[in-house]
Design a protein around this motif. Structure first.
Motif, PDB file in Angstrom:
ATOM      1  N   SER A  62      13.320 -13.665  20.778  1.00 25.19           N
ATOM      2  CA  SER A  62      14.619 -13.004  20.965  1.00 25.19           C
ATOM      3  C   SER A  62      15.214 -12.791  19.567  1.00 25.19           C
ATOM      4  CB  SER A  62      15.527 -13.881  21.835  1.00 25.19           C
ATOM      5  OG  SER A  62      16.722 -14.206  21.172  1.00 25.19           O
ATOM      6  N   TYR A  63      16.381 -12.157  19.514  1.00 23.48           N
ATOM      7  CA  TYR A  63      17.011 -11.902  18.209  1.00 23.48           C
ATOM      8  C   TYR A  63      17.617 -13.150  17.601  1.00 23.48           C
ATOM      9  CZ  TYR A  63      20.477 -11.388  21.883  1.00 23.48           C
ATOM     10  OH  TYR A  63      21.220 -11.576  23.019  1.00 23.48           O
ATOM     11  N   ARG A  64      17.521 -14.306  18.290  1.00 20.74           N
ATOM     12  CA  ARG A  64      18.087 -15.520  17.698  1.00 20.74           C
ATOM     13  C   ARG A  64      16.984 -16.507  17.318  1.00 20.74           C
ATOM     14  NH1 ARG A  64      23.524 -15.076  18.277  1.00 20.74           N
ATOM     15  NH2 ARG A  64      23.661 -14.251  20.371  1.00 20.74           N
ATOM     16  N   ASN A  65      15.752 -15.997  17.102  1.00 18.92           N
ATOM     17  CA  ASN A  65      14.630 -16.877  16.750  1.00 18.92           C
ATOM     18  C   ASN A  65      14.150 -16.663  15.317  1.00 18.92           C
ATOM     19  OD1 ASN A  65      13.703 -16.287  20.055  1.00 18.92           O
ATOM     20  ND2 ASN A  65      14.164 -18.324  19.289  1.00 18.92           N
ATOM     21  N   SER A  72      12.931  -7.007  20.478  1.00 16.22           N
ATOM     22  CA  SER A  72      13.451  -5.874  21.230  1.00 16.22           C
ATOM     23  C   SER A  72      14.919  -6.109  21.551  1.00 16.22           C
ATOM     24  CB  SER A  72      12.645  -5.711  22.521  1.00 16.22           C
ATOM     25  OG  SER A  72      13.309  -4.809  23.368  1.00 16.22           O
ATOM     26  N   GLY A  73      15.713  -5.059  21.414  1.00 17.48           N
ATOM     27  CA  GLY A  73      17.124  -5.164  21.785  1.00 17.48           C
ATOM     28  C   GLY A  73      17.307  -5.102  23.292  1.00 17.48           C
ATOM     29  N   ASN A  74      16.274  -4.676  23.998  1.00 10.65           N
ATOM     30  CA  ASN A  74      16.382  -4.599  25.460  1.00 10.65           C
ATOM     31  C   ASN A  74      16.116  -5.980  26.035  1.00 10.65           C
ATOM     32  OD1 ASN A  74      16.660  -1.740  25.320  1.00 10.65           O
ATOM     33  ND2 ASN A  74      14.457  -1.656  24.955  1.00 10.65           N
ATOM     34  N   GLY A 112      17.744 -15.448  26.400  1.00 13.81           N
ATOM     35  CA  GLY A 112      18.951 -16.241  26.570  1.00 13.81           C
ATOM     36  C   GLY A 112      19.217 -16.422  28.056  1.00 13.81           C
ATOM     37  N   GLU A 113      20.113 -17.367  28.386  1.00 12.62           N
ATOM     38  CA  GLU A 113      20.401 -17.622  29.820  1.00 12.62           C
ATOM     39  C   GLU A 113      20.997 -16.382  30.484  1.00 12.62           C
ATOM     40  OE1 GLU A 113      22.614 -18.525  27.586  1.00 12.62           O
ATOM     41  OE2 GLU A 113      24.437 -17.742  28.495  1.00 12.62           O
ATOM     42  N   GLY A 114      21.774 -15.600  29.727  1.00  8.84           N
ATOM     43  CA  GLY A 114      22.365 -14.391  30.311  1.00  8.84           C
ATOM     44  C   GLY A 114      21.275 -13.414  30.732  1.00  8.84           C
ATOM     45  N   SER A 115      20.204 -13.364  29.945  1.00  7.53           N
ATOM     46  CA  SER A 115      19.119 -12.412  30.212  1.00  7.53           C
ATOM     47  C   SER A 115      18.278 -12.786  31.441  1.00  7.53           C
ATOM     48  CB  SER A 115      18.200 -12.311  28.994  1.00  7.53           C
ATOM     49  OG  SER A 115      18.946 -11.995  27.864  1.00  7.53           O
ATOM     50  N   THR A 116      18.459 -14.007  31.961  1.00  2.00           N
ATOM     51  CA  THR A 116      17.695 -14.365  33.168  1.00  2.00           C
ATOM     52  C   THR A 116      18.175 -13.540  34.367  1.00  2.00           C
ATOM     53  OG1 THR A 116      19.193 -16.162  33.812  1.00  2.00           O
ATOM     54  CG2 THR A 116      17.334 -16.745  32.393  1.00  2.00           C
ATOM     55  N   ASN A 120      19.630 -21.656  26.741  1.00  4.41           N
ATOM     56  CA  ASN A 120      20.947 -21.650  27.381  1.00  4.41           C
ATOM     57  C   ASN A 120      21.982 -22.128  26.367  1.00  4.41           C
ATOM     58  OD1 ASN A 120      23.260 -21.991  28.839  1.00  4.41           O
ATOM     59  ND2 ASN A 120      22.438 -23.530  30.240  1.00  4.41           N
ATOM     60  N   ASN A 121      22.593 -21.141  25.675  1.00  7.00           N
ATOM     61  CA  ASN A 121      23.592 -21.489  24.646  1.00  7.00           C
ATOM     62  C   ASN A 121      25.005 -21.316  25.179  1.00  7.00           C
ATOM     63  OD1 ASN A 121      24.011 -18.755  24.628  1.00  7.00           O
ATOM     64  ND2 ASN A 121      23.164 -18.388  22.598  1.00  7.00           N
ATOM     65  N   GLN A 122      25.143 -21.306  26.484  1.00 10.41           N
ATOM     66  CA  GLN A 122      26.429 -21.287  27.223  1.00 10.41           C
ATOM     67  C   GLN A 122      27.122 -19.924  27.274  1.00 10.41           C
ATOM     68  OE1 GLN A 122      26.840 -24.247  28.776  1.00 10.41           O
ATOM     69  NE2 GLN A 122      25.054 -24.890  27.577  1.00 10.41           N
ATOM     70  N   TRP A 123      26.809 -19.026  26.334  1.00 12.47           N
ATOM     71  CA  TRP A 123      27.531 -17.756  26.285  1.00 12.47           C
ATOM     72  C   TRP A 123      26.573 -16.576  26.119  1.00 12.47           C
ATOM     73  CZ3 TRP A 123      32.520 -17.517  27.557  1.00 12.47           C
ATOM     74  CH2 TRP A 123      33.263 -18.699  27.472  1.00 12.47           C
ATOM     75  N   ALA A 124      26.809 -15.517  26.888  1.00 11.28           N
ATOM     76  CA  ALA A 124      26.110 -14.239  26.722  1.00 11.28           C
ATOM     77  C   ALA A 124      27.183 -13.251  26.264  1.00 11.28           C
ATOM     78  CB  ALA A 124      25.482 -13.788  28.034  1.00 11.28           C
ATOM     79  N   ILE A 125      27.323 -13.067  24.989  1.00 11.89           N
ATOM     80  CA  ILE A 125      28.513 -12.448  24.373  1.00 11.89           C
ATOM     81  C   ILE A 125      29.726 -13.170  24.959  1.00 11.89           C
ATOM     82  CG2 ILE A 125      29.623 -10.338  23.550  1.00 11.89           C
ATOM     83  CD1 ILE A 125      27.204  -8.724  24.247  1.00 11.89           C
ATOM     84  N   PRO A 129      29.763 -16.655  16.424  1.00 11.85           N
ATOM     85  CA  PRO A 129      30.007 -15.517  17.319  1.00 11.85           C
ATOM     86  C   PRO A 129      28.675 -14.924  17.788  1.00 11.85           C
ATOM     87  CG  PRO A 129      31.291 -15.316  15.296  1.00 11.85           C
ATOM     88  CD  PRO A 129      30.354 -16.459  15.086  1.00 11.85           C
ATOM     89  N   HIS A 130      28.710 -14.141  18.861  1.00 10.19           N
ATOM     90  CA  HIS A 130      27.474 -13.529  19.358  1.00 10.19           C
ATOM     91  C   HIS A 130      26.783 -12.733  18.250  1.00 10.19           C
ATOM     92  CE1 HIS A 130      24.693 -11.268  21.850  1.00 10.19           C
ATOM     93  NE2 HIS A 130      25.170 -10.162  21.316  1.00 10.19           N
ATOM     94  N   SER A 131      27.571 -11.946  17.520  1.00  9.78           N
ATOM     95  CA  SER A 131      27.040 -11.125  16.425  1.00  9.78           C
ATOM     96  C   SER A 131      28.181 -10.842  15.464  1.00  9.78           C
ATOM     97  CB  SER A 131      26.482  -9.802  16.967  1.00  9.78           C
ATOM     98  OG  SER A 131      27.571  -8.967  17.345  1.00  9.78           O
TER      99      SER A 131
HETATM  100  C1  LIG Z   1      19.055  -4.552  29.131  1.00  2.74           C
HETATM  101  C2  LIG Z   1      20.235  -4.868  28.235  1.00  2.74           C
HETATM  102  N1  LIG Z   1      21.447  -5.053  28.807  1.00  2.74           N
HETATM  103  C3  LIG Z   1      22.538  -5.343  28.043  1.00  2.74           C
HETATM  104  C4  LIG Z   1      22.386  -5.449  26.674  1.00  2.74           C
HETATM  105  C5  LIG Z   1      23.629  -5.769  25.808  1.00  2.74           C
HETATM  106  N2  LIG Z   1      23.571  -7.160  25.337  1.00  2.74           N
HETATM  107  C6  LIG Z   1      23.034  -7.456  24.129  1.00  2.74           C
HETATM  108  S1  LIG Z   1      23.015  -9.093  23.850  1.00  2.74           S
HETATM  109  C7  LIG Z   1      23.734  -9.442  25.325  1.00  2.74           C
HETATM  110  C8  LIG Z   1      24.002 -10.860  25.748  1.00  2.74           C
HETATM  111  C9  LIG Z   1      22.761 -11.660  25.961  1.00  2.74           C
HETATM  112  O1  LIG Z   1      23.069 -13.000  26.182  1.00  2.74           O
HETATM  113  P1  LIG Z   1      21.943 -14.108  26.344  1.00  2.74           P
HETATM  114  O2  LIG Z   1      20.789 -13.558  27.097  1.00  2.74           O
HETATM  115  O3  LIG Z   1      22.583 -15.309  26.929  1.00  2.74           O
HETATM  116  O4  LIG Z   1      21.449 -14.385  24.865  1.00  2.74           O
HETATM  117  P2  LIG Z   1      22.273 -14.876  23.595  1.00  2.74           P
HETATM  118  O5  LIG Z   1      22.853 -13.648  22.953  1.00  2.74           O
HETATM  119  O6  LIG Z   1      23.318 -15.825  24.056  1.00  2.74           O
HETATM  120  O7  LIG Z   1      21.295 -15.527  22.684  1.00  2.74           O
HETATM  121  C10 LIG Z   1      23.998  -8.270  26.039  1.00  2.74           C
HETATM  122  C11 LIG Z   1      24.625  -8.213  27.366  1.00  2.74           C
HETATM  123  C12 LIG Z   1      21.109  -5.208  26.121  1.00  2.74           C
HETATM  124  N3  LIG Z   1      20.896  -5.305  24.810  1.00  2.74           N
HETATM  125  N4  LIG Z   1      20.047  -4.965  26.916  1.00  2.74           N
END
Ligand SMILES: Cc1ncc(C[n+]2csc(CCOP(=O)(O)OP(=O)(O)O)c2C)c(N)n1
Length: 418
Positions: free
Chosen positions: A140-143, A189-191, A220-224, A249-254, A319-321
């Motif tokens: 992921s983008y946080r690795n 990947s940003g997706n 991330g947990e949000g991506s599940t 699972n870092n508690q927050w997805a943005i 922050p998220h970014s």
């Molecule tokens: C398919 C898709 N949906 C939405 C986004 C927008 N987006 C980028 S990061 C993010 C939050 C992801 O949170 P999480 O999966 O918990 O990972 P974390 O950022 O906490 O490491 C979102 C919604 C995206 N990049 N791709």
């Protein structure tokens, strides 16, 4: 009359949508006292060929090795050579200081975007230490800690962030979306969640060819909540490929708290149980626990026993970014109360307890990394920044996609006079 009243209560509650809420909002207080943090002795360590149904408890508990005093204990404790731990400490420090430097470069407009991994360094670094270099990572983008642990050049990482002439992604990716083929580090990947299905597909091919390498993917947990996550787990259970499916699972997805992805009702590790996959829930700020869980999952994959799901329980301190302001959605001091501490401090205390490290060595190391970081940055900047210097040549945007360029692209290139 009473019966009528009851019926209308039921109707009302049926009509009421439950909107999950985080424990606290900006002007409230959260000390995480609602969390149940088990002690290090609690989690069993099953044999790698244990039937996933017999080890379901591990998806609801928390695998920990380092106790509150920095001593290692419990069933997941194993002998790790001190040099592995010292390297881990150094890699985590480099990761944190790299993040600080790049964040600063964003503030002065030399890069367009950045994402820090503060507080989550142990997940990447210990994971990388526990798998083989030849194993294929789908990060992921946080690795960024995986790249650092695998020895990727900091200058190359900086050039990618600076989008300059030496950026190996040629300015086509957001800063931090690294790619390192020789390091078995699949392009970021940003997706969200696509890395899971790609890793499972790669691992299926690897198993078919009898290669013996393991794939490891991160979300991330949000991506599940993404469909890719679920289709990846379906293939992972059906075909038993050698893959580790990691959920940070870092508690927050943005600005969305983990409750919005379903964390209020169950754990993220428990997602694997419905698929019949062994699922571990791990203290993500405990270098030794991340290392032990990864070793277990990699051994299982290499033995032909299939996929493992791992949830790393941690906290996104930053922050998220660079585009995010967390004070808009969570208490400012929430990171200070995270009960699992800081991964760097915890490993440092452990090494000092083992007489393998000292405060003086730590201070010297920080100074050395600062100097190294400055030198690397100067070199990277000499190839250009967002503000000045060389950029990838504009003609390169037509390259690398098709072996034979299709007519429409040829025409567009001609229109540009190239
Ligand atoms: C398919 C898709 N949906 C939405 C986004 C927008 N987006 C980028 S990061 C993010 C939050 C992801 O949170 P999480 O999966 O918990 O990972 P974390 O950022 O906490 O490491 C979102 C919604 C995206 N990049 N791709």
């Amino acid at each position: 009359m009473a019966k009528k009243q009851n019926q209308s209560n039921i109707v009302n509650s049926l009509n009421k949508l439950h909107v999950p809420q985080p424990t606290a909002r900006p002007d409230e207080f959260n000390d995480f006292s609602n969390l149940n943090i088990p002690n290090v002795e609690q989690a069993e360590c099953p044999a790698i060929d244990t039937n996933p149904h017999e080890m379901r408890g591990l998806a609801y508990g928390l695998i920990r090795v380092l106790d509150d005093d920095g001593n290692a204990a419990g069933n997941w404790n194993s002998t790790i050579e001190p040099h592995v731990l010292v390297k881990g400490l150094k890699d985590m420090l480099v990761t944190r200081m790299f993040d600080e430097r790049m964040q600063m470069m964003h503030r002065v407009g030399k890069i367009s975007f950045y994402m820090k991994s503060t507080g989550e360094e142990a997940i990447s670094v210990a994971h990388a230490a526990a798998i083989n270099f030849a194993d294929m990572v789908f990060p992921s983008y946080r690795n960024q800690g995986i790249l650092i642990a695998r020895g990727y050049s900091l200058v190359d990482m900086m050039c990618q962030c600076l989008s300059n002439a030496r950026d190996n992604c040629k300015g086509r990716q957001l800063p931090i979306m690294y790619s390192w083929k020789k390091g078995n580090f699949f392009s970021i990947s940003g997706n969200l969640a696509t890395q899971f299905s790609q890793a499972v597909g790669w691992a299926m091919a690897e198993a078919q060819q009898g290669g013996g390498r393991v794939a490891s993917a991160f979300v991330g947990e949000g991506s599940t909540a993404e469909l890719d996550f679920h289709s990846a787990l379906t293939f992972a259970t059906a075909f038993s490929p050698p893959v580790i499916l990691n959920i940070t699972n870092n508690q927050w997805a943005i600005s969305s708290n983990q409750v919005v992805a379903g964390g209020e009702k169950t754990t993220f590790a428990a997602r694997g149980i419905g698929f019949g996959l062994p699922s571990l829930r791990v203290d993500g700020n405990d270098f030794l626990a991340v290392y032990a869980a990864t070793k277990w999952a990699a051994a299982r994959a290499r033995a032909g026993l299939g996929a493992t799901v791992i949830e790393y329980f941690t906290y996104r301190v930053a922050p998220h970014s660079s585009s995010d302001d967390p004070s808009a959605y969570r208490p400012k001091n929430e990171p200070d109360f995270w009960p699992l501490g800081d991964p760097i401090d915890r490993l440092k205390t452990h090494l000092i307890n083992l007489n393998q490290w000292s405060e003086t060595q730590h201070e010297t190391l920080i100074e050395d990394i600062k100097t190294e970081m400055k030198q690397n940055y100067k070199q990277a900047e000499s190839y250009g920044t967002l503000k000045s210097g060389d950029r990838p040549d504009v003609t390169t945007m037509f390259e690398d996609v098709y072996e034979d360029m299709p007519l429409n692209l040829l025409r567009q290139r001609q229109e540009m006079g190239l």
